[in-house]
Write an enzyme that holds these catalytic residues in place. Structure first.
Site, PDB file in Angstrom:
ATOM      1  N   LYS A  45      -4.414   9.324   1.769  1.00  0.00           N
ATOM      2  CA  LYS A  45      -4.241   8.029   2.424  1.00  0.00           C
ATOM      3  C   LYS A  45      -5.258   7.907   3.545  1.00  0.00           C
ATOM      4  O   LYS A  45      -5.569   8.874   4.229  1.00  0.00           O
ATOM      5  CB  LYS A  45      -2.829   7.914   3.010  1.00  0.00           C
ATOM      6  CG  LYS A  45      -2.532   6.573   3.680  1.00  0.00           C
ATOM      7  CD  LYS A  45      -2.331   5.495   2.648  1.00  0.00           C
ATOM      8  CE  LYS A  45      -1.958   4.155   3.284  1.00  0.00           C
ATOM      9  NZ  LYS A  45      -3.130   3.462   3.868  1.00  0.00           N
ATOM     10  N   SER A  46      -5.809   6.702   3.719  1.00  0.00           N
ATOM     11  CA  SER A  46      -6.707   6.492   4.852  1.00  0.00           C
ATOM     12  C   SER A  46      -5.971   6.821   6.136  1.00  0.00           C
ATOM     13  O   SER A  46      -4.928   6.227   6.436  1.00  0.00           O
ATOM     14  CB  SER A  46      -7.189   5.043   4.890  1.00  0.00           C
ATOM     15  OG  SER A  46      -8.065   4.777   3.820  1.00  0.00           O
ATOM     16  N   MET A  71      -0.528  -3.557   3.895  1.00  0.00           N
ATOM     17  CA  MET A  71       0.174  -2.342   4.288  1.00  0.00           C
ATOM     18  C   MET A  71       0.008  -2.007   5.767  1.00  0.00           C
ATOM     19  O   MET A  71       0.942  -1.510   6.410  1.00  0.00           O
ATOM     20  CB  MET A  71      -0.319  -1.170   3.442  1.00  0.00           C
ATOM     21  CG  MET A  71      -0.198  -1.381   1.934  1.00  0.00           C
ATOM     22  SD  MET A  71       1.486  -1.721   1.386  1.00  0.00           S
ATOM     23  CE  MET A  71       2.224  -0.109   1.638  1.00  0.00           C
ATOM     24  N   LEU A  73      -2.189   0.279   7.102  1.00  0.00           N
ATOM     25  CA  LEU A  73      -2.535   1.689   7.292  1.00  0.00           C
ATOM     26  C   LEU A  73      -1.353   2.579   7.682  1.00  0.00           C
ATOM     27  O   LEU A  73      -1.433   3.358   8.635  1.00  0.00           O
ATOM     28  CB  LEU A  73      -3.637   1.837   8.357  1.00  0.00           C
ATOM     29  CG  LEU A  73      -5.045   1.436   7.946  1.00  0.00           C
ATOM     30  CD1 LEU A  73      -5.999   1.554   9.138  1.00  0.00           C
ATOM     31  CD2 LEU A  73      -5.546   2.310   6.800  1.00  0.00           C
ATOM     32  N   CYS A 129     -10.940  -1.968   5.580  1.00  0.00           N
ATOM     33  CA  CYS A 129      -9.493  -2.168   5.638  1.00  0.00           C
ATOM     34  C   CYS A 129      -9.190  -3.606   6.030  1.00  0.00           C
ATOM     35  O   CYS A 129      -9.349  -3.989   7.193  1.00  0.00           O
ATOM     36  CB  CYS A 129      -8.841  -1.203   6.619  1.00  0.00           C
ATOM     37  SG  CYS A 129      -7.045  -1.207   6.463  1.00  0.00           S
ATOM     38  N   ASN A 193     -12.633  -2.108  -2.260  1.00  0.00           N
ATOM     39  CA  ASN A 193     -11.275  -2.260  -1.751  1.00  0.00           C
ATOM     40  C   ASN A 193     -10.731  -3.597  -2.257  1.00  0.00           C
ATOM     41  O   ASN A 193     -11.437  -4.352  -2.926  1.00  0.00           O
ATOM     42  CB  ASN A 193     -11.293  -2.209  -0.218  1.00  0.00           C
ATOM     43  CG  ASN A 193      -9.971  -1.735   0.369  1.00  0.00           C
ATOM     44  OD1 ASN A 193      -8.912  -1.902  -0.238  1.00  0.00           O
ATOM     45  ND2 ASN A 193     -10.023  -1.145   1.540  1.00  0.00           N
ATOM     46  N   GLY A 270      -5.549   1.888  -8.518  1.00  0.00           N
ATOM     47  CA  GLY A 270      -4.613   1.558  -7.466  1.00  0.00           C
ATOM     48  C   GLY A 270      -3.357   0.865  -7.968  1.00  0.00           C
ATOM     49  O   GLY A 270      -2.309   1.478  -8.162  1.00  0.00           O
TER      50      GLY A 270
END
Length: 310
Positions: A45-46, A71, A73, A129, A193, A270
């Site tokens: 996970k980032s 989300m 992060l 992000c 992304n 994903g």
């Protein structure tokens, strides 16, 4: 025999497919499930400097053609993933560590900690992000991105990669590629992304599907495949010394094949992984092999980057 192995830098992957950061990677149990699956690698996970709960629920929703999420992060903080990386068995399959600090100083601090492990991990700096309120995507601010990559490159003794937002304008592709090509230790580009700030509306309830940002969120799944393939192929052509990792719109072996045909050395999954679970990797591998056998290809190099134009 049909060989679907690939290499990222000098690290061999038995399969080209693995999870996208954000899916099955927040908890060590999830990372271990990917490691013990038929995925060719895994990515964390980032992570941020400190743990984050992320945005309020509901923050993910499935849609007829993919997903929408905001989300924010959610992660356990970099020390959690640092400990996992310190004890990881690198003879099994490659481990990518996704870094998404809320400042350049945060990113530099975390990257330094990971490279001090002296392990063959693969850092992936998230420049894209789209779902943290009040935080712009660094990948869309070219001057700031160049400044950040200059500092990161100077601080890194090991190769690293970046995860990118989707680009749409040809001039933006060219501007971004010119920046990436300046940095020798920047070895791979992950494209793409989610497409930021989409809106999905439920007709019956007349509401949005997710709570954060008044319903705005990143769009993934089938919707984004053409955009993802365009980014993979364009950066494959503009950045010949970088490896490209494709991400977006993968739900079957056919889409894995298309990403590789467009130039991807590996392919992340994903939305469909979120819906289907780690057994997905077995199916994708089998479907990719079937396509290759039908076409007479024995290995990925037989068709990687060989997309024909009219």
């Amino acid at each position: 025999m049909t060989d679907i192995s690939t290499h990222i830098l000098d690290q061999r992957m038995r399969s080209p497919v693995y999870n996208a950061s954000g899916v099955m990677c927040r908890e060590t149990t999830e990372l271990e499930a990917v490691r013990h699956s038929d995925a060719g690698a895994l990515v964390s996970k980032s992570c941020t400097l400190e743990a984050r709960d992320g945005n309020p629920e509901p923050r993910y929703a499935a849609t007829p053609f993919g997903s929408i999420n905001s989300m924010g992060l959610p992660n356990h903080g970099y020390r959690y993933y640092l400990d996992y990386a310190a004890h990881y068995d690198y003879t099994d399959k490659p481990l990518f560590i996704s870094i998404s600090g809320l400042s350049l100083a945060d990113n530099l601090h975390m990257l330094d900690a990971f490279q001090r492990l002296k392990r063959p991990l693969l850092p992936e700096v998230n420049l894209s992000c789209p779902n943290v309120p009040g935080k712009p995507q660094l990948g869309y601010s070219f001057d700031d991105m160049a400044t950040a990559l200059t500092a990161i490159h100077a601080a890194m003794d090991i190769p690293f990669g970046v995860k990118l937002p989707p680009y749409f304008d040809i001039s933006h592709f060219e501007m971004a590629a010119e920046i990436f090509n300046r940095f020798e230790r920047l070895k791979f580009l992950t494209c793409i992304n989610s497409i930021g700030n989409g809106l999905v509306v439920d007709t019956d309830s007349e509401t949005v599907l997710i709570k954060p940002k008044n319903g705005l969120g990143g769009i993934g799944g089938d919707y984004v495949l053409p955009t993802a393939l365009a980014n993979v192929n364009t950066f494959y052509r503009l950045c010949p010394d970088k490896q490209i990792i494709g991400c977006g719109g993968v739900g079957a072996g056919e889409q894995v094949f298309q990403h590789i045909l467009c130039g991807a050395s590996a392919v992340q999954v994903g939305t469909r992984l979120w819906e289907e679970g780690a057994g997905l990797f077995t199916r994708l591998n089998q479907e990719l092999v079937a396509i290759m056998q039908r076409k007479g290809y024995q290995c990925l190099a037989d068709f990687r980057g060989k997309l024909r134009t009219l």
